[in-house]
Design an enzyme around this catalytic site. Structure first.
Site, mmCIF file in Angstrom:
data_model
loop_
_atom_site.group_PDB
_atom_site.id
_atom_site.type_symbol
_atom_site.label_atom_id
_atom_site.label_comp_id
_atom_site.label_asym_id
_atom_site.label_seq_id
_atom_site.Cartn_x
_atom_site.Cartn_y
_atom_site.Cartn_z
ATOM 1 C CE LYS A 124 -5.440 5.385 -5.470
ATOM 2 N NZ LYS A 124 -5.130 3.971 -5.553
ATOM 3 C CB CYS B 95 -0.922 -0.031 1.210
ATOM 4 S SG CYS B 95 -1.880 1.449 1.415
ATOM 5 N N GLY C 101 -9.714 -3.556 -14.685
ATOM 6 C CA GLY C 101 -10.175 -3.470 -13.293
ATOM 7 C C GLY C 101 -9.650 -2.185 -12.663
ATOM 8 C CG HIS D 16 -25.633 25.525 -0.709
ATOM 9 N ND1 HIS D 16 -25.978 24.713 -1.778
ATOM 10 C CD2 HIS D 16 -25.575 26.795 -1.182
ATOM 11 C CE1 HIS D 16 -26.145 25.486 -2.850
ATOM 12 N NE2 HIS D 16 -25.896 26.754 -2.512
HETATM 13 P P1 FAD Z 1 0.691 -5.864 1.950
HETATM 14 O O1 FAD Z 1 0.500 -4.417 1.857
HETATM 15 O O2 FAD Z 1 0.770 -6.644 0.701
HETATM 16 O O3 FAD Z 1 1.987 -6.092 2.809
HETATM 17 C C1 FAD Z 1 2.509 -7.366 3.026
HETATM 18 C C2 FAD Z 1 3.907 -7.194 3.541
HETATM 19 O O4 FAD Z 1 4.398 -8.465 3.936
HETATM 20 C C3 FAD Z 1 4.887 -6.677 2.486
HETATM 21 O O5 FAD Z 1 5.596 -5.575 2.994
HETATM 22 C C4 FAD Z 1 5.797 -7.841 2.209
HETATM 23 O O6 FAD Z 1 7.121 -7.450 1.886
HETATM 24 C C5 FAD Z 1 5.756 -8.572 3.545
HETATM 25 N N1 FAD Z 1 6.070 -9.994 3.432
HETATM 26 C C6 FAD Z 1 5.507 -10.911 2.613
HETATM 27 N N2 FAD Z 1 6.021 -12.122 2.828
HETATM 28 C C7 FAD Z 1 6.943 -11.960 3.813
HETATM 29 C C8 FAD Z 1 7.811 -12.850 4.490
HETATM 30 N N3 FAD Z 1 7.811 -14.156 4.218
HETATM 31 N N4 FAD Z 1 8.634 -12.366 5.436
HETATM 32 C C9 FAD Z 1 8.629 -11.033 5.726
HETATM 33 N N5 FAD Z 1 7.817 -10.138 5.133
HETATM 34 C C10 FAD Z 1 6.970 -10.612 4.191
HETATM 35 N N6 FAD Z 1 -6.081 -0.641 -1.601
HETATM 36 C C11 FAD Z 1 -6.892 0.319 -1.130
HETATM 37 O O7 FAD Z 1 -7.573 0.110 -0.141
HETATM 38 N N7 FAD Z 1 -6.960 1.546 -1.741
HETATM 39 C C12 FAD Z 1 -6.234 1.827 -2.847
HETATM 40 O O8 FAD Z 1 -6.321 2.930 -3.377
HETATM 41 C C13 FAD Z 1 -5.368 0.836 -3.349
HETATM 42 N N8 FAD Z 1 -4.610 1.088 -4.433
HETATM 43 C C14 FAD Z 1 -3.742 0.146 -4.876
HETATM 44 C C15 FAD Z 1 -2.955 0.443 -5.977
HETATM 45 C C16 FAD Z 1 -2.058 -0.487 -6.463
HETATM 46 C C17 FAD Z 1 -1.201 -0.159 -7.641
HETATM 47 C C18 FAD Z 1 -1.937 -1.741 -5.803
HETATM 48 C C19 FAD Z 1 -0.959 -2.763 -6.282
HETATM 49 C C20 FAD Z 1 -2.724 -2.053 -4.700
HETATM 50 C C21 FAD Z 1 -3.634 -1.109 -4.234
HETATM 51 N N9 FAD Z 1 -4.457 -1.362 -3.137
HETATM 52 C C22 FAD Z 1 -5.311 -0.410 -2.686
HETATM 53 C C23 FAD Z 1 -4.443 -2.665 -2.444
HETATM 54 C C24 FAD Z 1 -3.629 -2.545 -1.140
HETATM 55 O O9 FAD Z 1 -2.328 -2.146 -1.456
HETATM 56 C C25 FAD Z 1 -3.638 -3.868 -0.414
HETATM 57 O O10 FAD Z 1 -4.961 -4.283 -0.199
HETATM 58 C C26 FAD Z 1 -2.941 -3.743 0.929
HETATM 59 O O11 FAD Z 1 -1.611 -3.315 0.777
HETATM 60 C C27 FAD Z 1 -2.955 -5.085 1.652
HETATM 61 O O12 FAD Z 1 -2.338 -4.936 2.880
HETATM 62 P P2 FAD Z 1 -1.695 -6.178 3.638
HETATM 63 O O13 FAD Z 1 -1.300 -5.666 4.978
HETATM 64 O O14 FAD Z 1 -2.587 -7.335 3.569
HETATM 65 O O15 FAD Z 1 -0.411 -6.587 2.815
#
Ligand code: FAD
Length: 585
Positions: free
Chosen positions: A172, A163, A298, A559
């Site tokens: 954004k 994120c 999407g 408004h």
């Molecule tokens: P993530 O943010 O995916 O974080 C997971 C973390 O775990 C990462 O830092 C990774 O390095 C770490 N990790 C993974 N495996 C391991 C391991 N084995 N050991 C140590 N660390 C590990 N969502 C919105 O709500 N609004 C938006 O506007 C939006 N825009 C987006 C735009 C783009 C281009 C993308 C790609 C995604 C967007 N999203 C948006 C989706 C959003 O980014 C995700 O839903 C969100 O980041 C999920 O959060 P999370 O905590 O599940 O995991």
């Protein structure tokens, strides 16, 4: 002897004003009772008592400026309260009392007979959080705030996950730049002409990076303040209470929260070529391509197509299903689809990319579908066809945690996996893969680790497409209601009748609210137009609070604002709308 209560660590602030004194000399006070309220330019904060007893003297008054360590009050401690050791004279070998901030929260009995978090358990930490995205850092910080000893393991050096680093925040920042370009151009017809924008890509990317750095740096600072131990390295489970960190030590834990997120899906069988981008690469381009094919109509595909088209690339979008944003209501998607067709060279729906050949000069994509040519050359191709969860990369089976074939980890409403002391949150747990779902799950999991009764029972998770125009919805959509046979009534208001929208060139927008015909309550809502996402906040609250059309329509909306369209959509349902002529029902 009276003891001192002092101002605790209040972050980076020096000399913060006391805006309210909540107690007086002579008052009997309890530990955790609020004593004073501080206000900085960023927040207000109540300072709780660290002692139980009677105040003998107040050392501060309303309007005073205080900093960490200033004495707030002198307190005669109640008989059962152990006397605090004199700060400097405590014998080195005497067991130091826990500072209030690191004492565990009051515990509920832990489920399944596990040792409750914070109890003596012999592990390296109460809670290990794996992954520092919005889910992981929120869970870690909340658990620490609840008094638990937390380790946060992240494979990248910057916290914040997809994120903050390669998702919501950088996209954004670039969409804002795209909107400025489009808005400036749109004003030409209304008496304000600008020249063509000069795009300094390195400077633009620096701006994007600065927004990321501000936030990720803030996270690192907050982790430190909360005494969350951050370990950099890739983690894999060794057993149900141990995580092995690559090039690091094993860490044992009482509870774990898996927050490893998701990664982009690439098309199988395509050549390895730097010119084929995933969303991460598209957010850090080496150059603005003259031509770009975006595979996938999407949310992520359309947002990035908007960015590149507005910055001057010739963009084609190809989407396999018959419509853009499959699943979203057609009436909301329509104004966006129209705008994307104007902005892009081509938008091909019901069209498949059947292959991609990489040559020195171009990427040649071939298509199957009525609208598209058989093949076309591009400088860059962005694949935005979805994200796959990272459940298979962490040796979850060694901890006994079940992972589905696709890589998702199933959780119950407390975010527990099939192993009761291991939780999972965020993208790895399923749809919708959104940051705000992850953060709310993170808080639930942290509370459960602290023995609190908590559950993820949100009625709605709003979705926003941050294109121009924005498309946003919350709760039940009309598409879903029709598919599932859910009865609904609808109140709608066109932005063409909203003064603010007209002045912003946003008259194509619309707001609609769906109501349960029996109870009259709001069950869903949607909007299309500038800032539509912001309107979902009120409507999500309306659904959570069980509001009906009267509640929303009798709430006075300022408004002229776009939020008036929410009030007026509710008035349309309530039969009180005067800003449009509605034939009597
Ligand atoms: P993530 O943010 O995916 O974080 C997971 C973390 O775990 C990462 O830092 C990774 O390095 C770490 N990790 C993974 N495996 C391991 C391991 N084995 N050991 C140590 N660390 C590990 N969502 C919105 O709500 N609004 C938006 O506007 C939006 N825009 C987006 C735009 C783009 C281009 C993308 C790609 C995604 C967007 N999203 C948006 C989706 C959003 O980014 C995700 O839903 C969100 O980041 C999920 O959060 P999370 O905590 O599940 O995991």
């Amino acid at each position: 002897m009276a003891q001192e209560i002092k101002v605790p660590d209040i972050g980076d602030f020096e000399a913060v004003e006391i805006i309210e004194v909540l107690v007086a000399a002579g008052d009997a006070i309890e530990e955790e009772q609020a004593l004073i309220t501080l206000e900085s330019d960023k927040a207000t904060l109540e300072v709780p008592s660290t002692l139980t007893g009677t105040i003998t003297e107040m050392k501060v008054a309303e309007g005073d400026q205080v900093s960490e360590g200033d004495v707030i009050a002198l307190v005669e401690v109640a008989a059962s309260e152990p006397a605090a050791p004199a700060e400097e004279s405590a014998a080195d070998d005497a067991p130091a009392p826990e500072p209030a901030a690191s004492q565990p929260a009051k515990q509920q009995p832990s489920p399944a007979g596990e040792p409750a978090a914070g109890e003596e358990h012999g592990y390296d930490c109460d809670v290990l959080v794996l992954g520092s995205g919005p889910g992981g850092y929120t869970a870690a910080f909340r658990a620490a705030d609840l008094g638990l000893d937390v380790v946060l393991v992240e494979r990248h050096s910057a916290l914040g996950g997809v994120c903050l680093n390669v998702g919501c925040i950088p996209s954004k920042a670039l969409l804002h730049s795209a909107k400025v370009i489009d808005d400036a151009a749109a004003m030409a017809a209304h008496g304000l002409k600008f020249g063509q924008p000069e795009i300094d890509l390195p400077a633009l990317l620096k701006f994007k990076q600065s927004t990321i750095d501000t936030l990720t740096g803030g996270l690192a600072g907050m982790a430190k303040k909360r005494k969350v131990r951050v370990v950099t390295g890739t983690g894999r489970f060794k057993d149900a209470h141990t995580l092995a960190v690559a090039d690091g030590d094993d860490i044992s834990f009482n509870h774990a929260i898996i927050a490893v997120g998701s990664e982009p899906i690439m098309l199988p069988g395509w050549p390895e070529d730097e010119r084929i981008w995933d969303s991460e690469a598209a957010l850090s381009p080496d150059a603005l391509p003259k031509s770009l094919l975006v595979v996938g109509g999407g949310i992520i595909g359309l947002e990035l197509a908007n960015v590149y088209a507005s910055h001057g690339s010739a963009v084609d979008v190809v989407e396999m299903t018959p419509t853009l944003l499959p699943g979203a209501d057609r009436d909301l998607v329509k104004p966006l689809e129209k705008r994307m067709r104007e902005r892009c060279d081509n938008v091909w729906t019901a069209t498949k990319v059947t292959g991609l050949k990489a040559s020195k000069n171009a990427l040649e994509a071939s298509f199957e579908g009525k609208q598209a040519p058989a093949s076309k050359d591009y400088e860059r191709v962005l694949v935005a066809i979805g994200r796959k969860p990272n459940g298979h990369n962490i040796a979850a089976d060694q901890a006994g945690v079940a992972v589905s074939e696709r890589g998702f980890i199933e959780v119950d409403n407390q975010c527990r996996t099939n192993v009761a002391h291991i939780f999972a949150i965020g993208d790895v747990t399923g749809e919708p893969q959104l940051a705000h779902r992850a953060t709310h799950q993170g808080k639930v999991a942290a509370a459960c680790c602290a023995g609190q009764k908590a559950a993820f029972d949100a009625r709605v998770i709003p979705s926003v497409v941050y294109t121009d125009p924005e498309v946003a919805w919350t709760g039940i959509t009309e598409t879903q209601a029709k598919a599932e046979g859910i009865a609904y009534e609808k109140g709608a208001f066109p932005w063409a009748a909203n003064g603010r929208a007209l002045g912003m060139l946003a008259a194509t927008g619309s707001t609609k609210i769906l109501f349960d015909p029996e109870t009259g309550r709001v069950i869903g809502a949607g909007a299309a137009g500038a800032g539509a996402g912001e309107l979902m906040a009120e409507l999500s609250l309306a659904i959570e609070m069980g509001a009906d059309a009267e509640d929303v329509s009798l709430t006075i909306h300022a408004h002229p604002t776009l939020s008036e369209t929410v009030g007026m959509a509710a008035e349309a349902q309530a039969g009180t709308l005067t800003d449009l002529y509605m034939p009597k029902r």
